[in-house]
Motif scaffolding. Structure first.
Motif, PDB file in Angstrom:
ATOM      1  N   SER A 282      -9.135   3.817  21.743  1.00 57.06           N
ATOM      2  CA  SER A 282     -10.638   4.672  21.816  1.00 57.06           C
ATOM      3  C   SER A 282     -11.378   4.343  22.490  1.00 57.06           C
ATOM      4  CB  SER A 282     -10.936   4.290  20.206  1.00 57.06           C
ATOM      5  OG  SER A 282     -10.188   4.961  19.207  1.00 57.06           O
ATOM      6  N   GLU A 283     -11.734   3.415  23.117  1.00 58.27           N
ATOM      7  CA  GLU A 283     -12.737   2.679  24.298  1.00 58.27           C
ATOM      8  C   GLU A 283     -12.339   3.459  25.532  1.00 58.27           C
ATOM      9  OE1 GLU A 283     -14.277  -0.991  26.912  1.00 58.27           O
ATOM     10  OE2 GLU A 283     -13.258  -1.366  24.985  1.00 58.27           O
ATOM     11  N   LEU A 284     -11.081   3.382  25.840  1.00 56.45           N
ATOM     12  CA  LEU A 284     -10.678   4.164  26.958  1.00 56.45           C
ATOM     13  C   LEU A 284     -10.568   5.649  26.816  1.00 56.45           C
ATOM     14  CD1 LEU A 284      -7.291   1.763  27.776  1.00 56.45           C
ATOM     15  CD2 LEU A 284      -9.467   2.110  29.208  1.00 56.45           C
ATOM     16  N   PHE A 285     -10.417   6.470  26.105  1.00 53.92           N
ATOM     17  CA  PHE A 285     -10.408   7.900  25.885  1.00 53.92           C
ATOM     18  C   PHE A 285     -11.737   8.163  25.873  1.00 53.92           C
ATOM     19  CE2 PHE A 285      -6.191   8.092  23.062  1.00 53.92           C
ATOM     20  CZ  PHE A 285      -5.580   7.536  24.212  1.00 53.92           C
ATOM     21  N   GLN A 286     -12.593   7.480  25.169  1.00 51.07           N
ATOM     22  CA  GLN A 286     -14.274   7.923  25.423  1.00 51.07           C
ATOM     23  C   GLN A 286     -14.891   7.775  26.885  1.00 51.07           C
ATOM     24  OE1 GLN A 286     -15.740   9.567  23.069  1.00 51.07           O
ATOM     25  NE2 GLN A 286     -14.362   9.515  21.644  1.00 51.07           N
ATOM     26  N   LEU A 287     -14.432   6.733  27.405  1.00 55.20           N
ATOM     27  CA  LEU A 287     -14.804   6.510  28.836  1.00 55.20           C
ATOM     28  C   LEU A 287     -14.259   7.770  29.674  1.00 55.20           C
ATOM     29  CD1 LEU A 287     -14.176   2.602  29.410  1.00 55.20           C
ATOM     30  CD2 LEU A 287     -16.491   3.788  29.486  1.00 55.20           C
ATOM     31  N   ALA A 288     -13.055   7.996  29.640  1.00 55.90           N
ATOM     32  CA  ALA A 288     -12.585   9.361  30.313  1.00 55.90           C
ATOM     33  C   ALA A 288     -13.022  10.373  29.986  1.00 55.90           C
ATOM     34  CB  ALA A 288     -11.043   9.454  30.294  1.00 55.90           C
ATOM     35  N   ALA A 289     -13.362  10.706  28.660  1.00 57.70           N
ATOM     36  CA  ALA A 289     -13.924  12.238  28.123  1.00 57.70           C
ATOM     37  C   ALA A 289     -15.413  12.368  28.713  1.00 57.70           C
ATOM     38  CB  ALA A 289     -13.636  12.143  26.589  1.00 57.70           C
ATOM     39  N   SER A 290     -15.833  11.159  28.651  1.00 58.14           N
ATOM     40  CA  SER A 290     -17.461  11.191  28.994  1.00 58.14           C
ATOM     41  C   SER A 290     -17.629  11.284  30.617  1.00 58.14           C
ATOM     42  CB  SER A 290     -18.159  10.122  28.714  1.00 58.14           C
ATOM     43  OG  SER A 290     -17.907   8.822  29.308  1.00 58.14           O
ATOM     44  N   GLY A 291     -16.385  11.140  31.279  1.00 56.39           N
ATOM     45  CA  GLY A 291     -16.638  11.350  32.927  1.00 56.39           C
ATOM     46  C   GLY A 291     -16.792   9.976  33.520  1.00 56.39           C
ATOM     47  N   ARG A 292     -16.838   8.836  32.816  1.00 56.04           N
ATOM     48  CA  ARG A 292     -17.226   7.511  33.309  1.00 56.04           C
ATOM     49  C   ARG A 292     -15.997   6.700  33.847  1.00 56.04           C
ATOM     50  NH1 ARG A 292     -19.914   3.662  29.313  1.00 56.04           N
ATOM     51  NH2 ARG A 292     -20.633   2.367  31.282  1.00 56.04           N
ATOM     52  N   LEU A 293     -14.922   7.495  33.416  1.00 51.91           N
ATOM     53  CA  LEU A 293     -13.579   6.698  34.096  1.00 51.91           C
ATOM     54  C   LEU A 293     -12.787   8.152  34.432  1.00 51.91           C
ATOM     55  CD1 LEU A 293     -11.785   4.161  34.390  1.00 51.91           C
ATOM     56  CD2 LEU A 293     -10.905   4.560  32.162  1.00 51.91           C
ATOM     57  N   HIS A 294     -12.428   8.003  35.714  1.00 58.51           N
ATOM     58  CA  HIS A 294     -11.723   9.006  36.368  1.00 58.51           C
ATOM     59  C   HIS A 294     -10.098   8.696  36.159  1.00 58.51           C
ATOM     60  CE1 HIS A 294     -10.081  12.108  38.753  1.00 58.51           C
ATOM     61  NE2 HIS A 294      -9.682  11.402  39.630  1.00 58.51           N
ATOM     62  N   VAL A 295      -9.340   9.247  35.688  1.00 56.27           N
ATOM     63  CA  VAL A 295      -7.783   9.402  35.751  1.00 56.27           C
ATOM     64  C   VAL A 295      -7.073  10.041  36.791  1.00 56.27           C
ATOM     65  CG1 VAL A 295      -5.623   9.416  34.327  1.00 56.27           C
ATOM     66  CG2 VAL A 295      -7.765   9.163  33.154  1.00 56.27           C
ATOM     67  N   ALA A 296      -6.308   9.410  37.642  1.00 50.29           N
ATOM     68  CA  ALA A 296      -5.727  10.063  38.848  1.00 50.29           C
ATOM     69  C   ALA A 296      -4.470  10.237  38.571  1.00 50.29           C
ATOM     70  CB  ALA A 296      -5.618   9.096  40.092  1.00 50.29           C
ATOM     71  N   ILE A 297      -4.261  11.535  38.526  1.00 50.59           N
ATOM     72  CA  ILE A 297      -2.667  11.984  37.818  1.00 50.59           C
ATOM     73  C   ILE A 297      -2.012  12.403  39.442  1.00 50.59           C
ATOM     74  CG2 ILE A 297      -1.400  13.840  36.977  1.00 50.59           C
ATOM     75  CD1 ILE A 297      -2.757  12.096  34.996  1.00 50.59           C
ATOM     76  N   GLY A 298      -0.988  11.730  39.607  1.00 46.15           N
ATOM     77  CA  GLY A 298      -0.462  11.785  40.904  1.00 46.15           C
ATOM     78  C   GLY A 298       0.838  12.730  41.062  1.00 46.15           C
ATOM     79  N   GLY A 299       1.408  13.180  39.914  1.00 45.49           N
ATOM     80  CA  GLY A 299       2.438  14.201  39.807  1.00 45.49           C
ATOM     81  C   GLY A 299       2.596  14.723  38.404  1.00 45.49           C
ATOM     82  N   ARG A 300       2.870  16.068  38.403  1.00 40.49           N
ATOM     83  CA  ARG A 300       3.355  16.435  37.014  1.00 40.49           C
ATOM     84  C   ARG A 300       4.658  17.239  37.059  1.00 40.49           C
ATOM     85  NH1 ARG A 300      -2.033  17.521  37.968  1.00 40.49           N
ATOM     86  NH2 ARG A 300      -3.586  16.874  36.264  1.00 40.49           N
ATOM     87  N   PHE A 301       5.677  16.886  36.375  1.00 43.06           N
ATOM     88  CA  PHE A 301       7.070  17.240  36.592  1.00 43.06           C
ATOM     89  C   PHE A 301       7.476  17.968  35.237  1.00 43.06           C
ATOM     90  CE2 PHE A 301       6.346  14.298  39.824  1.00 43.06           C
ATOM     91  CZ  PHE A 301       7.088  14.821  40.971  1.00 43.06           C
ATOM     92  N   PRO A 302       8.208  19.172  35.169  1.00 43.64           N
ATOM     93  CA  PRO A 302       8.897  19.471  33.818  1.00 43.64           C
ATOM     94  C   PRO A 302       9.798  18.486  33.533  1.00 43.64           C
ATOM     95  CG  PRO A 302       9.766  20.906  35.823  1.00 43.64           C
ATOM     96  CD  PRO A 302       8.404  20.012  36.367  1.00 43.64           C
ATOM     97  N   LEU A 303      10.058  18.605  32.382  1.00 50.91           N
ATOM     98  CA  LEU A 303      10.888  17.421  31.567  1.00 50.91           C
ATOM     99  C   LEU A 303      12.524  17.408  32.423  1.00 50.91           C
ATOM    100  CD1 LEU A 303      11.361  15.405  29.364  1.00 50.91           C
ATOM    101  CD2 LEU A 303      12.456  17.313  28.110  1.00 50.91           C
ATOM    102  N   ASP A 304      12.747  18.501  32.837  1.00 48.96           N
ATOM    103  CA  ASP A 304      14.111  18.703  33.561  1.00 48.96           C
ATOM    104  C   ASP A 304      14.193  18.070  34.823  1.00 48.96           C
ATOM    105  OD1 ASP A 304      12.890  20.887  34.853  1.00 48.96           O
ATOM    106  OD2 ASP A 304      14.576  22.080  34.128  1.00 48.96           O
ATOM    107  N   GLN A 305      13.080  17.900  35.519  1.00 44.18           N
ATOM    108  CA  GLN A 305      13.049  17.202  36.773  1.00 44.18           C
ATOM    109  C   GLN A 305      12.425  15.820  36.697  1.00 44.18           C
ATOM    110  OE1 GLN A 305      10.462  19.424  39.429  1.00 44.18           O
ATOM    111  NE2 GLN A 305      11.620  21.468  38.785  1.00 44.18           N
ATOM    112  N   ALA A 306      12.755  15.114  35.506  1.00 48.29           N
ATOM    113  CA  ALA A 306      12.553  13.453  35.550  1.00 48.29           C
ATOM    114  C   ALA A 306      13.176  12.724  36.560  1.00 48.29           C
ATOM    115  CB  ALA A 306      13.169  12.995  33.943  1.00 48.29           C
ATOM    116  N   GLY A 307      14.220  13.219  37.072  1.00 53.07           N
ATOM    117  CA  GLY A 307      15.041  12.419  38.078  1.00 53.07           C
ATOM    118  C   GLY A 307      13.931  12.557  39.488  1.00 53.07           C
ATOM    119  N   GLU A 308      13.515  13.830  39.549  1.00 50.73           N
ATOM    120  CA  GLU A 308      12.502  13.987  40.774  1.00 50.73           C
ATOM    121  C   GLU A 308      11.435  13.166  40.657  1.00 50.73           C
ATOM    122  OE1 GLU A 308      13.223  15.237  43.830  1.00 50.73           O
ATOM    123  OE2 GLU A 308      15.065  15.241  42.948  1.00 50.73           O
ATOM    124  N   ALA A 309      10.893  12.949  39.240  1.00 56.74           N
ATOM    125  CA  ALA A 309       9.618  12.225  39.144  1.00 56.74           C
ATOM    126  C   ALA A 309       9.970  10.674  39.345  1.00 56.74           C
ATOM    127  CB  ALA A 309       9.239  12.369  37.658  1.00 56.74           C
TER     128      ALA A 309
END
Length: 326
Positions: A282-309
């Motif tokens: 809950s602490e982490l979620f609130q920090l991110a939702a408020s913009g105080r913590l930035h989450v870096a997403i380095g890749g989004r893959f569909p389920l059938d490309q799990a091997g590529e991920a």
């Protein structure tokens, strides 16, 4: 439902798409329709049979997921239906199964998500966010110079920011290559060193005025750990959190003793009672939702490309969190 199954060890291609019956929530459980599932480097090691524990096969990998509650089992409040939740499978009775369209989990373990927090960000704040948060609770950075290896990765990118929020005097990021160093600097690191270059421990000492880092949070292990000791201040602390990749020898430990340095082990799961787990998330979620913590997403893959991920992590090309999106 579709899921990713591991039936034999090997390269990314051994991850197979399979059709399985949808799980049915038992008494006290909920069924979650997965919108994002996190990928962790230890799952890459498990796929290769290179992890500290060899899993039983066949298995569905994945220890964290986020989505909507789609069904509830007997005794579960029906008002949970349709709510957005995090499913920390790694603390459940069935700690795997996240690489799938649906998962079941004890209703007492789910954590509601703020409206402003995406499912992808929620996955990044489970294993990796909790690791970063509890590393800092175990060895507080307040007023100290700290070194964060793999600073552009899932844990490292959060460690850089949380160490700053929790009062570190100086945050030094270590990573390989300019793009990764630039990311760490953009997240608030005071300085960055490229550990592809052999003189990087000397750079850390220069940045700290010759003394070295007071704390090193080592989530990488292997040969990097011994090299890190050259960047550790006399009386400093090496916090080791790379389960299965410990490579220090007796001579390294003797040298640490001579410099009044300490080695501290770190394992996340023993720290996570249900109450601590939910409060920490809950602490982490609130920090991110408020913009105080930035989450870096380095890749989004569909389920059938799990091997590529997995291949992205295998080849060390990823930054931040890599997620599957069923």
């Amino acid at each position: 439902m579709k899921a990713i199954q591991l039936s034999r060890f090997g390269g990314p291609d051994v991850l197979e798409v399979v059709d399985l019956p949808s799980p049915v929530p038992q008494a006290g459980e909920v069924l979650v329709r997965v919108h994002a599932a996190g990928i962790n480097f230890f799952e890459v090691l498990m796929r290769r049979d290179g992890y500290a524990v060899t899993p039983q096969l066949p298995m569905i990998p994945g220890v964290e997921a986020a989505g909507f509650v789609e069904a509830v089992g007997h005794g579960v409040d029906a008002s949970l239906l349709g709510t957005r939740v995090a499913a920390p499978l790694f603390v459940s009775q069935r700690p795997h199964s996240g690489y799938a369209e649906q998962v079941t989990i004890d209703a007492d373990l789910i954590v509601p998500l703020p409206d402003a927090l995406s499912f992808e960000d929620a996955t990044a704040l489970m294993v990796q966010g909790l690791t970063a948060l509890h590393l800092l609770r175990q060895s507080p950075p307040d007023g100290k110079s700290v070194l964060v290896p793999a600073a552009s990765g899932g844990v490292g990118s959060l460690l850089v920011q949380l160490a700053r929020l929790k009062g570190a005097r100086k945050v030094i990021a270590a990573a390989g290559g300019k793009a990764k160093l630039d990311l760490a600097l953009s997240l608030g690191a005071d300085a960055a060193v490229d550990y592809i270059k052999p003189d990087w421990p000397a750079r850390v000492r220069d940045i700290t005025g010759g003394g070295g880092a007071d704390i090193i949070y080592d989530t990488v292990g292997g040969a990097l750990t011994a090299a890190s000791l050259q960047a550790l201040a006399p009386g400093g602390e090496l916090v080791f959190a790379a389960l299965g990749r410990y490579a220090l020898g007796a001579s390294d430990l003797e040298a640490m003793i001579g410099r009044n340095q300490s080695l501290r082990g770190f394992a996340l799961l023993p720290l996570l009672s249900p109450d601590v787990l939910k409060a920490s998330l809950s602490e982490l979620f609130q920090l991110a939702a408020s913009g105080r913590l930035h989450v870096a997403i380095g890749g989004r893959f569909p389920l059938d490309q799990a091997g590529e991920a997995h291949r992205l992590l295998d080849e060390r090309r990823s930054t931040g969190k890599v997620v599957l999106m069923p």
